[in-house]
Design a protein around this motif. Structure first.
Motif, short mmCIF file in Angstrom:
data_model
loop_
_atom_site.label_atom_id
_atom_site.label_comp_id
_atom_site.label_asym_id
_atom_site.label_seq_id
_atom_site.Cartn_x
_atom_site.Cartn_y
_atom_site.Cartn_z
N LEU A 178 0.79 -1.36 0.59
CA LEU A 178 -0.51 -0.01 -0.01
C LEU A 178 0.75 1.38 0.32
N PRO A 179 -0.20 2.06 -0.59
CA PRO A 179 0.67 3.45 -0.87
C PRO A 179 0.94 3.79 0.91
N TYR A 180 2.19 4.72 1.45
CA TYR A 180 2.87 5.41 2.47
C TYR A 180 1.10 5.63 3.48
N ASP A 181 0.42 6.83 2.49
CA ASP A 181 -0.48 7.22 4.00
C ASP A 181 -2.23 6.44 4.13
N GLN A 182 -1.66 5.05 3.34
CA GLN A 182 -3.03 4.17 3.34
C GLN A 182 -1.80 2.55 4.29
N SER A 183 -0.90 2.52 4.65
CA SER A 183 -0.50 1.69 5.39
C SER A 183 -0.76 1.93 7.09
N PHE A 184 -1.49 1.31 7.76
CA PHE A 184 -1.17 1.09 8.90
C PHE A 184 0.42 1.32 9.58
N PHE A 185 0.92 0.29 8.70
CA PHE A 185 2.06 -1.00 9.39
C PHE A 185 3.84 0.34 9.71
N LYS A 186 3.22 0.75 8.27
CA LYS A 186 4.05 2.05 7.49
C LYS A 186 4.12 3.64 8.11
N ILE A 187 3.35 3.45 8.48
CA ILE A 187 3.15 4.96 9.22
C ILE A 187 3.47 4.40 11.34
N LEU A 188 2.62 3.70 11.29
CA LEU A 188 3.29 2.95 12.94
C LEU A 188 4.99 2.91 13.22
N LYS A 189 5.28 1.97 12.00
CA LYS A 189 6.26 2.15 12.35
C LYS A 189 7.63 3.75 11.70
N ASP A 190 7.09 4.10 10.92
CA ASP A 190 7.93 5.68 10.98
C ASP A 190 8.08 6.20 11.91
#
Length: 173
Positions: A120-132
């Motif tokens: 998923l693109p960053y703004d739609q990815s719970f995991f990417k946002i959480l990790k960041d």
């Protein structure tokens, strides 16, 4: 879960946000209570950040109050779409009683979520946002900066006169 050093390689969407300086100031001064998330959401966020950065030879993410950093940073720095993706991810994990699961089950659930979110693109990815947000909050904290990373007040010590090779760029201060 991600290696702590992967933050340095992968970079951070959050680190480039103009509002981050204000978030850091508020985090340093804030009393530790949630202002964006509910108590139930905060319990889930706290459990999640400790799965991403558990206690090892350095403190866990909650010891650095990373979950409170996320509470301040998400509304200030994330797009409305990213905020919604994060809240939806929290709600899904909260329904499953994530905070009450065993450490092994938490890791399994988060790993499964990460696999689904990676495309998923960053703004739609719970995991990417959480990790960041987890890695940024942790490594910007006093605990992360001094107990997880190598801290040297003046890196390499002071050397007032460094010889330069012909054509070599000078160091900036």
């Amino acid at each position: 879960m991600p290696d702590r050093r992967s933050f340095l390689v992968a970079g951070s969407v959050l680190m480039s946000h103009a509002a981050l300086e204000g978030v850091q100031a508020a985090f340093a001064a804030a009393p530790r209570r949630a202002s964006f998330f509910t108590d139930a959401e905060m319990a889930t966020v706290a459990a999640l950040v400790d799965v991403v950065l558990p206690a090892t030879d350095s403190p866990a993410a909650t010891e650095a109050d990373t979950h409170y950093f996320i509470d301040l940073a998400l509304p200030a720095c994330a797009s409305p779409e990213a905020q919604q993706a994060f809240r939806s991810g929290l709600a899904a994990l909260g329904r499953d009683g994530f905070a009450r699961q065993s450490p092994e089950e938490k890791a399994r659930l988060l790993r499964a979520r990460a696999e689904r979110d990676m495309a998923l693109p960053y703004d739609q990815s719970f995991f990417k946002i959480l990790k960041d947000y987890t890695l940024t909050g942790y490594f910007l904290s006093a605990i992360g900066a001094t107990r997880a990373l190598a801290y040297e007040r003046v890196p390499g010590g002071y050397q007032g006169d460094l010889p330069l090779a012909p054509g070599q760029k000078a160091w900036t201060l």
